[in-house]
Design a protein around this motif. Structure first.
Motif, PDB file in Angstrom:
ATOM      1  N   LEU A 169     116.028   7.470  76.740  1.00  0.00           N
ATOM      2  CA  LEU A 169     117.187   8.299  75.893  1.00  0.00           C
ATOM      3  C   LEU A 169     117.747   9.025  76.760  1.00  0.00           C
ATOM      4  O   LEU A 169     116.997   9.817  77.569  1.00  0.00           O
ATOM      5  CB  LEU A 169     116.337   8.915  74.648  1.00  0.00           C
ATOM      6  N   ASP A 170     119.036   9.388  76.584  1.00  0.00           N
ATOM      7  CA  ASP A 170     119.896  10.435  77.081  1.00  0.00           C
ATOM      8  C   ASP A 170     120.624  11.181  76.070  1.00  0.00           C
ATOM      9  O   ASP A 170     121.323  10.519  75.291  1.00  0.00           O
ATOM     10  CB  ASP A 170     120.896   9.895  78.079  1.00  0.00           C
ATOM     11  N   LEU A 171     120.295  12.405  75.939  1.00  0.00           N
ATOM     12  CA  LEU A 171     120.570  13.400  74.970  1.00  0.00           C
ATOM     13  C   LEU A 171     121.879  14.121  75.544  1.00  0.00           C
ATOM     14  O   LEU A 171     121.482  15.217  76.347  1.00  0.00           O
ATOM     15  CB  LEU A 171     119.700  14.108  74.291  1.00  0.00           C
ATOM     16  N   ASP A 172     122.976  13.935  75.083  1.00  0.00           N
ATOM     17  CA  ASP A 172     124.106  14.852  75.650  1.00  0.00           C
ATOM     18  C   ASP A 172     124.552  15.967  74.717  1.00  0.00           C
ATOM     19  O   ASP A 172     125.125  15.566  73.575  1.00  0.00           O
ATOM     20  CB  ASP A 172     125.479  13.817  75.910  1.00  0.00           C
ATOM     21  N   ARG A 195     121.357  18.969  64.060  1.00  0.00           N
ATOM     22  CA  ARG A 195     119.986  19.140  63.765  1.00  0.00           C
ATOM     23  C   ARG A 195     119.125  18.177  64.195  1.00  0.00           C
ATOM     24  O   ARG A 195     118.084  18.619  64.675  1.00  0.00           O
ATOM     25  CB  ARG A 195     119.899  19.202  62.020  1.00  0.00           C
ATOM     26  N   HIS A 196     119.474  16.671  64.030  1.00  0.00           N
ATOM     27  CA  HIS A 196     118.622  15.690  64.909  1.00  0.00           C
ATOM     28  C   HIS A 196     118.867  15.927  66.255  1.00  0.00           C
ATOM     29  O   HIS A 196     117.597  15.862  67.030  1.00  0.00           O
ATOM     30  CB  HIS A 196     119.409  14.351  64.770  1.00  0.00           C
ATOM     31  N   ALA A 197     119.681  16.263  66.853  1.00  0.00           N
ATOM     32  CA  ALA A 197     119.717  16.726  68.372  1.00  0.00           C
ATOM     33  C   ALA A 197     118.729  17.938  68.756  1.00  0.00           C
ATOM     34  O   ALA A 197     117.819  17.892  69.812  1.00  0.00           O
ATOM     35  CB  ALA A 197     120.938  17.053  68.972  1.00  0.00           C
ATOM     36  N   GLU A 198     118.703  18.942  67.936  1.00  0.00           N
ATOM     37  CA  GLU A 198     117.686  20.143  67.945  1.00  0.00           C
ATOM     38  C   GLU A 198     116.082  19.479  67.755  1.00  0.00           C
ATOM     39  O   GLU A 198     115.391  20.065  68.745  1.00  0.00           O
ATOM     40  CB  GLU A 198     117.979  21.060  67.096  1.00  0.00           C
ATOM     41  N   ILE A 199     116.188  18.546  66.994  1.00  0.00           N
ATOM     42  CA  ILE A 199     114.699  18.223  66.624  1.00  0.00           C
ATOM     43  C   ILE A 199     114.340  17.556  67.977  1.00  0.00           C
ATOM     44  O   ILE A 199     113.021  17.623  68.369  1.00  0.00           O
ATOM     45  CB  ILE A 199     114.676  17.373  65.451  1.00  0.00           C
ATOM     46  N   LEU A 200     115.157  16.806  68.497  1.00  0.00           N
ATOM     47  CA  LEU A 200     114.568  15.871  69.854  1.00  0.00           C
ATOM     48  C   LEU A 200     114.408  16.755  70.836  1.00  0.00           C
ATOM     49  O   LEU A 200     113.477  16.369  71.477  1.00  0.00           O
ATOM     50  CB  LEU A 200     115.694  14.668  70.010  1.00  0.00           C
ATOM     51  N   VAL A 201     115.243  17.735  70.939  1.00  0.00           N
ATOM     52  CA  VAL A 201     115.018  18.469  72.063  1.00  0.00           C
ATOM     53  C   VAL A 201     113.511  19.359  71.902  1.00  0.00           C
ATOM     54  O   VAL A 201     112.868  19.519  72.955  1.00  0.00           O
ATOM     55  CB  VAL A 201     116.159  19.871  72.282  1.00  0.00           C
ATOM     56  N   ARG A 202     113.148  19.854  70.700  1.00  0.00           N
ATOM     57  CA  ARG A 202     111.905  20.535  70.341  1.00  0.00           C
ATOM     58  C   ARG A 202     110.611  19.322  70.677  1.00  0.00           C
ATOM     59  O   ARG A 202     109.702  19.771  71.332  1.00  0.00           O
ATOM     60  CB  ARG A 202     111.886  20.865  68.850  1.00  0.00           C
ATOM     61  N   LEU A 203     111.107  18.121  70.292  1.00  0.00           N
ATOM     62  CA  LEU A 203     109.882  17.087  70.293  1.00  0.00           C
ATOM     63  C   LEU A 203     109.616  16.953  71.980  1.00  0.00           C
ATOM     64  O   LEU A 203     108.527  16.545  72.517  1.00  0.00           O
ATOM     65  CB  LEU A 203     110.047  15.867  69.799  1.00  0.00           C
ATOM     66  N   GLU A 204     110.840  16.824  72.683  1.00  0.00           N
ATOM     67  CA  GLU A 204     110.661  16.612  74.179  1.00  0.00           C
ATOM     68  C   GLU A 204     110.060  17.554  74.948  1.00  0.00           C
ATOM     69  O   GLU A 204     109.163  17.622  75.678  1.00  0.00           O
ATOM     70  CB  GLU A 204     112.055  16.226  74.799  1.00  0.00           C
ATOM     71  N   ALA A 244     129.708  17.845  69.757  1.00  0.00           N
ATOM     72  CA  ALA A 244     129.270  16.619  69.133  1.00  0.00           C
ATOM     73  C   ALA A 244     128.305  15.691  69.586  1.00  0.00           C
ATOM     74  O   ALA A 244     128.652  15.067  70.302  1.00  0.00           O
ATOM     75  CB  ALA A 244     130.597  15.890  68.656  1.00  0.00           C
ATOM     76  N   PRO A 245     126.768  16.116  69.521  1.00  0.00           N
ATOM     77  CA  PRO A 245     125.972  15.375  70.525  1.00  0.00           C
ATOM     78  C   PRO A 245     126.245  14.114  70.285  1.00  0.00           C
ATOM     79  O   PRO A 245     126.283  13.543  68.999  1.00  0.00           O
ATOM     80  CB  PRO A 245     124.590  16.110  69.812  1.00  0.00           C
ATOM     81  N   LEU A 246     125.742  13.347  71.601  1.00  0.00           N
ATOM     82  CA  LEU A 246     125.748  11.937  71.738  1.00  0.00           C
ATOM     83  C   LEU A 246     124.349  11.460  72.341  1.00  0.00           C
ATOM     84  O   LEU A 246     123.875  12.268  73.093  1.00  0.00           O
ATOM     85  CB  LEU A 246     126.823  11.503  72.590  1.00  0.00           C
ATOM     86  N   LEU A 247     123.666  10.436  71.697  1.00  0.00           N
ATOM     87  CA  LEU A 247     122.514   9.942  72.147  1.00  0.00           C
ATOM     88  C   LEU A 247     122.814   8.582  72.739  1.00  0.00           C
ATOM     89  O   LEU A 247     123.415   7.578  71.850  1.00  0.00           O
ATOM     90  CB  LEU A 247     121.464   9.928  70.938  1.00  0.00           C
ATOM     91  N   PRO A 301     126.766   9.126  68.150  1.00  0.00           N
ATOM     92  CA  PRO A 301     126.830  10.569  68.000  1.00  0.00           C
ATOM     93  C   PRO A 301     125.656  10.701  66.833  1.00  0.00           C
ATOM     94  O   PRO A 301     125.244   9.870  65.985  1.00  0.00           O
ATOM     95  CB  PRO A 301     128.108  10.726  67.211  1.00  0.00           C
ATOM     96  N   ILE A 302     124.903  11.723  66.990  1.00  0.00           N
ATOM     97  CA  ILE A 302     123.941  12.169  66.041  1.00  0.00           C
ATOM     98  C   ILE A 302     124.254  13.696  65.682  1.00  0.00           C
ATOM     99  O   ILE A 302     125.246  14.410  66.273  1.00  0.00           O
ATOM    100  CB  ILE A 302     122.594  12.117  66.553  1.00  0.00           C
ATOM    101  N   THR A 303     123.525  14.083  64.445  1.00  0.00           N
ATOM    102  CA  THR A 303     123.859  15.436  64.086  1.00  0.00           C
ATOM    103  C   THR A 303     123.319  16.546  65.235  1.00  0.00           C
ATOM    104  O   THR A 303     122.258  16.255  65.658  1.00  0.00           O
ATOM    105  CB  THR A 303     123.326  15.614  62.634  1.00  0.00           C
TER     106      THR A 303
END
Length: 394
Positions: free
Chosen positions: A299-302, A325-334, A306-309, A321-323
């Motif tokens: 996964l690459d999270l930009d 909030r979803h980008a923030e969740i992924l960052v926290r989990l990583e 407007a976050p892109l996965l 694109p993702i929201t």
């Protein structure tokens, strides 16, 4: 969560109902009431007043036409349990004084059951099928406040914002999809204020639990039928058979957990342990087999405004694109690594407190609908075999 009674222990119901009406008159009139409103009532009144609604009378109602009500009923999973809910309420000795109402997640009344006398009284309030019963439309009420507070609510007499609702009690609880945590609607029991019984809260809670239990049982039955139908197709693996939402009915040669991302025709789905897969439609579900020999999912999270996965497994993948909030969740989990985060820890990380568990579970559920087993649960974490790189953006 249980429904907390609107009547304090030891208080006489008629006396308390009169005190609540006086409380409403005092607060709306700008004076200090002898009985202060409960905190949840104060919060709701503050929200309602900020919207410009009036307390002395009935605010303008908004409703959808009959064909839209039918469309919403047909699309609601609650249509499978409405008959059971009717029987639960109808079995009580006081059912002649009760009105059973079930709404969708927008607060639109889809079903209404009760005696003709109590339905006629409800008609005068616009408490009818198709009506939107949210705080923003009709002020503080159990349905709208349960939606706003994401919690079961019981209100009595003057705790309602509109004076026209003071002759009523209402007790409501949100119903969630047991598979996803998604809010499906609200179950409400209402009636004349002086007929409120201490058991009403337990009755509503029973109805809510019955609905969610029946939805889960129906879900498991559908998966079993899909498994029986697809078993011959899975003679050789590795492969999965899943339903339209990505729930796993059967697997051979891979352990993918309970759910993968919801498949779509022609779109690659990543499954930890299988890598990139191209779903093939079968009957009421999908056959999911590897489309590439690579098993690592990247996964690459930009983190642009407007976050892109981006997802890549071997030579196949996608970018979408993702929201935020979803980008923030992924960052926290990583950052959490293999230890992951509990729902409480994720609530603290996202909102600074542990009061948003329902919201957190709903957000993760929506993220898992997009990514499936790439996000593990209990605790929340990125699945084994998933590698993610975060780009800070501008």
């Amino acid at each position: 969560m249980v429904v907390h009674s609107a009547v304090p222990p030891g208080r006489n119901l008629p006396t308390h109902a009169r005190d609540l009406v006086r409380m409403h008159e005092a607060v709306i009139g700008g004076s200090r009431p002898a009985v202060p409103p409960r905190p949840l009532v104060s919060r709701s009144w503050s929200r309602v007043l900020s919207l410009g609604l009036t307390a002395d009378g009935m605010n303008a109602r908004d409703s959808v036409p009959g064909d839209e009500v039918e469309r919403r009923r047909h699309g609601s999973p609650l249509r499978h349990v409405i008959e059971d809910l009717r029987q639960v309420v109808g079995a009580t000795s006081d059912s002649a004084h009760m009105l059973l109402v079930v709404t969708d997640a927008d607060g639109i009344i889809l079903w209404r059951e009760g005696s003709s006398a109590v339905r006629r009284k409800a008609d005068t309030l616009g408490f009818v099928e198709g009506s939107e019963w949210t705080e923003s439309r009709v002020g503080t009420n159990a349905i709208g406040t349960a939606l706003a507070e994401a919690a079961p609510i019981e209100l009595l007499a003057g705790e309602h914002f509109e004076q026209n609702q003071h002759p009523w009690y209402c007790t409501a609880s949100p119903i969630h999809d047991p598979r996803t945590g998604e809010l499906l609607g609200v179950i409400d029991v209402s009636g004349p204020a002086l007929t409120l019984h201490p058991a009403i809260g337990a009755l509503v809670e029973t109805g809510k639990r019955l609905a969610e239990s029946e939805l889960w049982r129906t879900h498991r039955q559908r998966l079993e039928r899909l498994r029986q139908m697809a078993e011959p197709v899975l003679a050789s693996g590795p492969a999965l058979v899943v339903d339209e939402d990505g729930w796993v009915a059967h697997s051979v040669g891979v352990s993918a957990g309970e759910r993968i991302a919801a498949p779509q025709a022609g779109q690659v789905v990543a499954v930890p342990g299988l890598g990139a897969c191209l779903p093939e439609p079968i009957a009421d579900g999908w056959l999911v087999r590897p489309a590439d020999t690579a098993r690592t999912v990247r996964l690459d999270l930009d983190l642009t405004p407007a976050p892109l996965l981006s997802l890549r497994a071997g030579d196949t993948g996608w970018r979408r694109p993702i929201t935020r909030r979803h980008a923030e969740i992924l960052v926290r989990l990583e950052k959490a690594g293999r230890d992951g985060l509990s729902a409480v820890a994720l609530s603290h990380a996202l909102y600074g407190d542990a009061e948003h568990l329902v919201t957190v579970r709903a957000e993760v559920s929506r993220l898992r609908r997009l990514l499936g087993a790439i996000v593990d649960t209990r605790p929340y974490r990125l699945a084994e075999g998933v590698r993610m790189t975060v780009h800070a953006g501008q």
